[in-house]
Design a protein around this motif. Structure first.
Motif, mmCIF file in Angstrom:
data_model
loop_
_atom_site.group_PDB
_atom_site.id
_atom_site.type_symbol
_atom_site.label_atom_id
_atom_site.label_comp_id
_atom_site.label_asym_id
_atom_site.label_seq_id
_atom_site.Cartn_x
_atom_site.Cartn_y
_atom_site.Cartn_z
ATOM 1 N N ALA A 138 48.295 39.032 32.697
ATOM 2 C CA ALA A 138 47.272 37.917 32.675
ATOM 3 C C ALA A 138 47.394 36.836 32.000
ATOM 4 N N PHE A 139 48.363 36.704 30.990
ATOM 5 C CA PHE A 139 48.730 35.032 31.146
ATOM 6 C C PHE A 139 49.224 34.097 32.057
ATOM 7 N N LEU A 140 50.072 34.760 32.870
ATOM 8 C CA LEU A 140 50.421 34.173 33.838
ATOM 9 C C LEU A 140 49.523 33.510 35.085
ATOM 10 N N ASN A 141 48.403 34.825 35.304
ATOM 11 C CA ASN A 141 47.434 34.936 36.333
ATOM 12 C C ASN A 141 46.532 33.922 35.523
ATOM 13 N N ASN A 142 46.414 33.626 34.214
ATOM 14 C CA ASN A 142 44.894 33.073 34.062
ATOM 15 C C ASN A 142 45.151 31.950 32.380
ATOM 16 N N PRO A 143 45.816 30.753 32.163
ATOM 17 C CA PRO A 143 46.260 30.788 30.956
ATOM 18 C C PRO A 143 45.643 30.064 30.679
ATOM 19 N N TYR A 144 44.071 30.243 31.135
ATOM 20 C CA TYR A 144 43.118 29.762 29.987
ATOM 21 C C TYR A 144 41.881 31.190 30.296
ATOM 22 N N LEU A 145 42.728 32.686 29.577
ATOM 23 C CA LEU A 145 42.145 33.571 29.736
ATOM 24 C C LEU A 145 41.591 33.532 28.506
ATOM 25 N N ASN A 146 40.726 33.985 28.010
ATOM 26 C CA ASN A 146 39.484 34.182 26.663
ATOM 27 C C ASN A 146 39.948 35.883 26.445
ATOM 28 N N LEU A 147 39.023 36.205 25.726
ATOM 29 C CA LEU A 147 38.889 37.733 25.511
ATOM 30 C C LEU A 147 38.376 38.069 25.996
ATOM 31 N N ASP A 148 37.029 37.819 26.663
ATOM 32 C CA ASP A 148 36.721 38.823 27.598
ATOM 33 C C ASP A 148 37.698 39.275 28.709
ATOM 34 N N ASN A 149 38.592 38.133 29.350
ATOM 35 C CA ASN A 149 39.427 38.164 30.365
ATOM 36 C C ASN A 149 39.990 39.404 30.199
ATOM 37 N N TRP A 150 40.906 39.327 29.094
ATOM 38 C CA TRP A 150 41.956 39.833 27.831
ATOM 39 C C TRP A 150 41.370 40.949 28.165
ATOM 40 N N ARG A 151 40.741 41.558 28.003
ATOM 41 C CA ARG A 151 39.422 42.934 27.884
ATOM 42 C C ARG A 151 39.464 43.384 28.898
ATOM 43 N N ALA A 152 39.039 42.686 29.902
ATOM 44 C CA ALA A 152 39.408 43.295 31.258
ATOM 45 C C ALA A 152 40.115 43.830 31.408
ATOM 46 N N SER A 153 40.794 43.143 31.371
ATOM 47 C CA SER A 153 42.510 43.049 32.487
ATOM 48 C C SER A 153 42.899 44.680 31.548
ATOM 49 N N ASN A 269 30.435 22.856 30.423
ATOM 50 C CA ASN A 269 30.226 22.819 29.239
ATOM 51 C C ASN A 269 31.994 22.303 28.673
ATOM 52 N N GLY A 270 32.149 22.196 28.896
ATOM 53 C CA GLY A 270 33.803 21.334 28.512
ATOM 54 C C GLY A 270 34.940 22.411 29.028
ATOM 55 N N SER A 271 34.477 23.775 29.125
ATOM 56 C CA SER A 271 35.782 24.913 29.718
ATOM 57 C C SER A 271 36.225 24.572 30.757
ATOM 58 N N LEU A 272 37.323 24.711 30.710
ATOM 59 C CA LEU A 272 38.064 25.621 31.656
ATOM 60 C C LEU A 272 37.434 26.886 32.349
ATOM 61 N N THR A 273 37.664 28.221 31.190
ATOM 62 C CA THR A 273 37.871 29.337 31.475
ATOM 63 C C THR A 273 36.580 29.877 31.772
ATOM 64 N N HIS A 378 22.176 36.243 26.652
ATOM 65 C CA HIS A 378 24.034 35.772 27.391
ATOM 66 C C HIS A 378 24.539 36.218 25.517
ATOM 67 N N TYR A 379 24.595 36.079 24.507
ATOM 68 C CA TYR A 379 24.762 37.204 23.578
ATOM 69 C C TYR A 379 25.300 38.638 23.453
ATOM 70 N N HIS A 380 23.751 39.183 23.788
ATOM 71 C CA HIS A 380 24.035 40.486 24.346
ATOM 72 C C HIS A 380 24.917 41.178 25.171
ATOM 73 N N ILE A 381 25.036 41.218 26.257
ATOM 74 C CA ILE A 381 25.631 40.798 27.752
ATOM 75 C C ILE A 381 27.612 41.475 27.110
ATOM 76 N N GLU A 382 27.379 39.714 26.640
ATOM 77 C CA GLU A 382 29.013 40.276 26.308
ATOM 78 C C GLU A 382 29.369 41.070 25.590
ATOM 79 N N ARG A 383 28.192 42.279 24.635
ATOM 80 C CA ARG A 383 28.975 42.615 24.327
ATOM 81 C C ARG A 383 27.978 43.853 24.736
ATOM 82 N N ASN A 384 28.115 44.033 25.608
ATOM 83 C CA ASN A 384 27.497 45.151 26.906
ATOM 84 C C ASN A 384 26.637 45.607 26.083
ATOM 85 N N ALA A 385 25.164 45.168 25.904
ATOM 86 C CA ALA A 385 24.356 45.456 25.948
ATOM 87 C C ALA A 385 23.989 46.881 27.421
ATOM 88 N N ASN A 386 22.803 46.999 27.448
ATOM 89 C CA ASN A 386 22.421 47.338 28.981
ATOM 90 C C ASN A 386 21.510 46.493 29.894
#
Ligand SMILES: [Zn+2]
Length: 418
Positions: A138-153, A269-273, A378-386
């Motif tokens: 996951a890191f070598l694929n994207n060193p800018y990963l966030n917790l969502d990316n990590w969770r998905a992987s 917004n200033g985030s490369l991720t 956006h907050y709820h979608i991140e937390r898996n709302a239906n």
């Protein structure tokens, strides 16, 4: 070659600088795309210089906290810093990228480089090591990963991440061994926010470290870190990337056109991720879909809203998040127009025209209420709302705001900073 042994500085009162001669080389690396040298990290020139100077001046504090917003590059900076320290042929401004240490670092396979991170334990004896292969990938694929990316992987979308007590014991154990190859060993702990109270088990090793150990913590939210840990580490504050830094990266490294890069840089917004996510999922079509949605809500057309909800519910989580983010940014531009600051608006001509029309049917409190609804969604979608229920609910709220001109009590009182 004989390489001097670096000595790490203990916290605050233990500052004992020891003079060493750092070998300086101007060897150029040709492995441009291999992680993780400073030169591959976007922007952050002042931070890179500060880190390099700390090595040259032998002021490397043995417990440091890299604190910066998501997507600013704190994690790749920590890895590049460790690689630089460990490099057998340090250049003036970067690691060599070709020595045996750098080559192992580039695969995250150096025996003296350790990682700790939140994970989703299936068994209580699971530690970060259980997931090390996925982590490297996951890191070598994207060193800018966030917790969502990590969770998905890890395919752990609904699970709660944490750094458990078994992992804390593992960290203590890892740091108690002597280094294998390097003069020292490094432990990079990503997101100490997920340590909970178990983190107190680590205080002793932070306060009284084994000789030649370097502890780098990489965090996003200062408020969520145990105070006991915060007070024992040297803080390195890492700022968001600038609009220009992200835009140039997209043009030069990702071969985007000026216009596309400008739009993505603005939305990120200033985030490369975020920028990389927008690049991957594309942001085409969000504008039209978003504006159409607002029109239906303004006209209170239930029959048109239902097909929109169905369509949006099928977009997938990343796209839904990007869609809301697009909407938030677009309405913020409308706020600028409403406040008489149209000269600060960043939108392409066609979108600007739509924004100007939109401002005729809403005032600033309605715009703020829409932003609040979208941020909450956006907050709820991140937390898996239906997604279906969520899009329907937000649509109804937008109907109330745009068509019935009513605003929820909680969005009514504007926040006035001191
Ligand atoms: Zn090297």
């Amino acid at each position: 070659m004989n390489r001097p042994v670096p000595t790490f500085i203990k916290p605050v009162s233990y500052l004992i600088p020891i003079a060493i001669g750092t070998p300086i080389s101007h060897l150029k690396s040709n492995s441009y795309f291999a992680p993780m040298q400073f030169k591959q990290i976007v922007g952050q020139y002042a931070i890179k210089q500060r880190l390099i100077n700390s090595v040259k001046e032998n002021r490397v504090s043995h417990a440091q906290l890299f604190l910066g917003p998501g997507g600013a590059g704190s994690l790749p900076l920590a890895v590049a810093y460790a690689q630089y320290l460990s490099c057998l042929d340090q250049g003036d401004d970067d690691s060599c990228g070709v020595c045996s240490s750098c080559r192992k670092y580039q695969k995250l396979a150096h025996p003296d480089l350790h990682f700790s991170y939140p994970f989703f334990a299936k068994h209580k004896e699971d530690t970060a090591l259980t997931f090390i292969e996925q982590w490297r990938e996951a890191f070598l694929n994207n060193p800018y990963l966030n917790l969502d990316n990590w969770r998905a992987s890890l395919e752990a979308e609904n699970k709660q991440a944490n750094i458990n007590i078994a992992e804390c014991h593992q960290i203590i154990k890892k740091l108690s061994f002597k280094p294998f190859e390097s003069a020292f060993k490094v432990l990079i702990l990503w997101l100490p926010e997920y340590l909970d109270k178990q983190g107190n088990a680590l205080l002793k090793i932070i306060e009284e470290p084994q000789p030649n150990t370097l502890f780098l913590l990489v965090a996003e939210n200062q408020d969520q870190i145990l105070n006991t840990i915060l007070s024992r580490t040297q803080l390195i504050k890492i700022p968001s990337l600038t609009y220009d830094e992200i835009k140039s990266y997209l043009v030069e490294q990702r071969h985007q056109t000026e216009a596309a890069a400008a739009e993505t840089a603005y939305l990120s917004n200033g985030s490369l991720t975020e920028a990389l996510s927008l690049l991957q999922h594309g942001n085409k079509g969000y504008h039209q879909l978003f504006v159409q949605w607002l029109r239906h809500c303004f006209a209170n057309k239930g029959l048109e809203i239902i097909p929109f909800v169905d369509q949006a519910a099928k977009m997938g989580r990343e796209n839904q998040k990007n869609f809301f983010r697009y909407g938030i940014n677009f309405i913020r531009e409308c706020c600028l127009i409403l406040s008489g600051a149209a000269n600060l608006v960043h939108l392409p001509p066609a979108e600007l025209e739509t924004a100007q029309k939109m401002t005729a049917v809403m005032n600033i409190s309605a715009a703020n209420a829409i932003i609040a609804e979208l941020e909450q969604a956006h907050y709820h979608i991140e937390r898996n709302a239906n997604p279906k229920i969520l899009f329907l609910d937000v649509s109804l709220q937008l109907v109330k705001i745009l068509s019935f001109k009513t605003i929820r009590q909680q969005w009514r009182t504007p926040y006035i900073p001191n």
